[in-house]
Write an enzyme that holds these catalytic residues in place. Structure first.
Site, PDB file in Angstrom:
ATOM      1  N   LEU A 161     -43.439  25.097 -13.003  1.00 27.63           N
ATOM      2  CA  LEU A 161     -42.050  24.922 -13.411  1.00 27.63           C
ATOM      3  C   LEU A 161     -41.290  26.235 -13.315  1.00 27.63           C
ATOM      4  O   LEU A 161     -41.791  27.278 -13.751  1.00 27.63           O
ATOM      5  CB  LEU A 161     -41.992  24.419 -14.859  1.00 27.63           C
ATOM      6  CG  LEU A 161     -40.638  24.536 -15.575  1.00 27.63           C
ATOM      7  CD1 LEU A 161     -39.604  23.608 -14.958  1.00 27.63           C
ATOM      8  CD2 LEU A 161     -40.775  24.260 -17.071  1.00 27.63           C
ATOM      9  N   SER A 162     -40.079  26.197 -12.763  1.00 22.50           N
ATOM     10  CA  SER A 162     -39.165  27.331 -12.755  1.00 22.50           C
ATOM     11  C   SER A 162     -39.819  28.545 -12.084  1.00 22.50           C
ATOM     12  O   SER A 162     -40.147  28.481 -10.902  1.00 22.50           O
ATOM     13  CB  SER A 162     -38.724  27.634 -14.191  1.00 22.50           C
ATOM     14  OG  SER A 162     -37.663  28.540 -14.215  1.00 22.50           O
ATOM     15  N   ALA A 163     -40.039  29.646 -12.825  1.00 19.80           N
ATOM     16  CA  ALA A 163     -40.734  30.785 -12.229  1.00 19.80           C
ATOM     17  C   ALA A 163     -42.143  30.387 -11.805  1.00 19.80           C
ATOM     18  O   ALA A 163     -42.681  30.897 -10.827  1.00 19.80           O
ATOM     19  CB  ALA A 163     -40.794  31.943 -13.220  1.00 19.80           C
ATOM     20  N   ALA A 166     -41.643  28.697  -8.535  1.00 17.04           N
ATOM     21  CA  ALA A 166     -41.465  29.701  -7.483  1.00 17.04           C
ATOM     22  C   ALA A 166     -42.796  30.355  -7.125  1.00 17.04           C
ATOM     23  O   ALA A 166     -43.059  30.670  -5.957  1.00 17.04           O
ATOM     24  CB  ALA A 166     -40.462  30.755  -7.940  1.00 17.04           C
ATOM     25  N   ILE A 185     -41.371  22.348  -9.323  1.00 22.09           N
ATOM     26  CA  ILE A 185     -40.419  21.770 -10.263  1.00 22.09           C
ATOM     27  C   ILE A 185     -39.381  22.824 -10.653  1.00 22.09           C
ATOM     28  O   ILE A 185     -39.737  23.861 -11.208  1.00 22.09           O
ATOM     29  CB  ILE A 185     -41.141  21.242 -11.513  1.00 22.09           C
ATOM     30  CG1 ILE A 185     -42.241  20.249 -11.130  1.00 22.09           C
ATOM     31  CG2 ILE A 185     -40.149  20.610 -12.479  1.00 22.09           C
ATOM     32  CD1 ILE A 185     -43.134  19.834 -12.286  1.00 22.09           C
TER      33      ILE A 185
END
Length: 344
Positions: A161-163, A166, A185
């Protein structure tokens, strides 16, 4: 009727009443509200400290269900900023799915020492490169799980998720031979930023690149030339932290890598949400995109027993009627038919 009593009498009466309340409170705590003795909640995740040189200084936590079958799948899970591995597991329901369907989990966990907000450093070249930093630490965790347990090398997946999303992009690009698929995500494409100064601009507006340029970033991340991992992209249309145009950039990147036309896809509805899928020449789905209308920044969940209330993770666990964890497990073939009908 007005009472004509001296103020001293009123104060004495008030003090007597306060003493009576104190005695009653003490009695009720003893006789009525005596707390029950409860067993401390058993921790689902187990930390593993000896998994390699760990150049990224990450923690490794695992969940291995009882009687893990031979040649079991493995899912690597990466939490978001301001979260821990346990937060994310409690909110997302991954360990419950792993127990029910017989696969192993490994969580990489970031520390305050590495990043004050516990974000994975997906934007630092040292940490986002094959053979160094956090990327190598996560790779070493996978190697440790394979050596310790009967893991099928063809069924290793990653999500975040998020970072963490990435960072999942980083792992899919730099170690494509390791992963069969990934779920990103609210994340960003690989190469979206190459330093701290570029992070905020990348989150708010992806850099203008052609699909070929996005794809080249992935192709040059390793010397691997074999089949690429499948990619599942999840994003909320109202995400103000990592804007949804990053999902479009991710799609361009991986459509170019897989050699599929962005304009040719099938669209279906799942739990009221749009799902678009892109297939290769063999007719196999290589990319899917879930755009969740009205959802902000977080992981889509369906609030059932599988997603028990997780207070600290709650701001980033968004109940939109669909569980991304469950859908990813299904798309990766991890859900056993004999228990597929059970609610999760």
């Amino acid at each position: 009727m007005r009472l004509k009593l001296p103020i001293t009498h009123l104060l004495k009466a008030q003090r007597r009443w306060e003493k009576t309340l104190v005695r009653a409170t003490k009695s009720s705590r003893t006789l009525i509200f005596k707390p029950r003795k409860t067993r401390p909640k058993k921790d689902k995740l187990t930390e593993v400290s000896d998994f390699g040189s760990n150049p990224g200084n990450l923690r490794m936590l695992t969940y291995v269900p009882p009687q893990l079958p031979d040649s079991a799948p493995l899912v690597v899970v990466l939490h978001g900023c301001l979260q821990t591995a346990r937060d994310y597991d409690e909110g997302s329901g991954w360990s419950l799915l792993a127990r029910r369907h017989g696969f192993a989990l490994v969580y990489a966990e970031q520390s305050h020492a590495n990043n004050p907000n516990r974000c994975f450093n997906w934007f630092r070249p040292h940490d986002a490169r094959r053979g160094s930093g956090e990327a190598l630490s996560i790779r070493q965790m996978v190697t440790r799980m394979r050596r310790t347990h009967s893991i099928d090398p063809a069924q290793i997946f990653i999500t975040g998720l998020s970072a963490g999303g990435a960072m999942a992009s980083v792992m899919l690009a730099t170690y494509p031979e390791v992963f069969a698929g990934g779920g990103i995500i609210a994340g960003l494409p690989y190469g979206a930023a190459s330093g701290m100064r570029q992070v905020m601009s990348a989150m708010k507006r992806p850099r203008a690149r052609t699909a070929q340029q996005w794809g080249d970033l992935v192709r040059t991340a390793s010397v691997y030339s074999g089949p690429r991992p499948t990619v599942s992209i999840w994003h909320g249309t109202e995400d103000r932290t990592v804007v949804a145009s990053n999902a479009a950039a991710l799609l361009s990147q991986w459509a170019n890598v897989h050699g599929v036309n962005e304009e040719v896809f099938t669209q279906t509805s799942l739990a009221g949400h749009r799902r678009r899928a892109w297939s290769d020449r063999k007719g196999e789905t290589v990319i899917e995109l879930f755009l969740i209308d009205g959802m902000g920044h977080g992981t889509p969940v369906r609030r059932t027993k599988a997603q028990a209330t997780a207070r600290r993770a709650e701001p980033f666990m968004l109940d939109v009627g669909i569980s991304s964890s469950l859908q990813l497990a299904r798309s990766w073939g991890l859900i056993q038919k004999r228990v597929a009908s059970r609610r999760t």
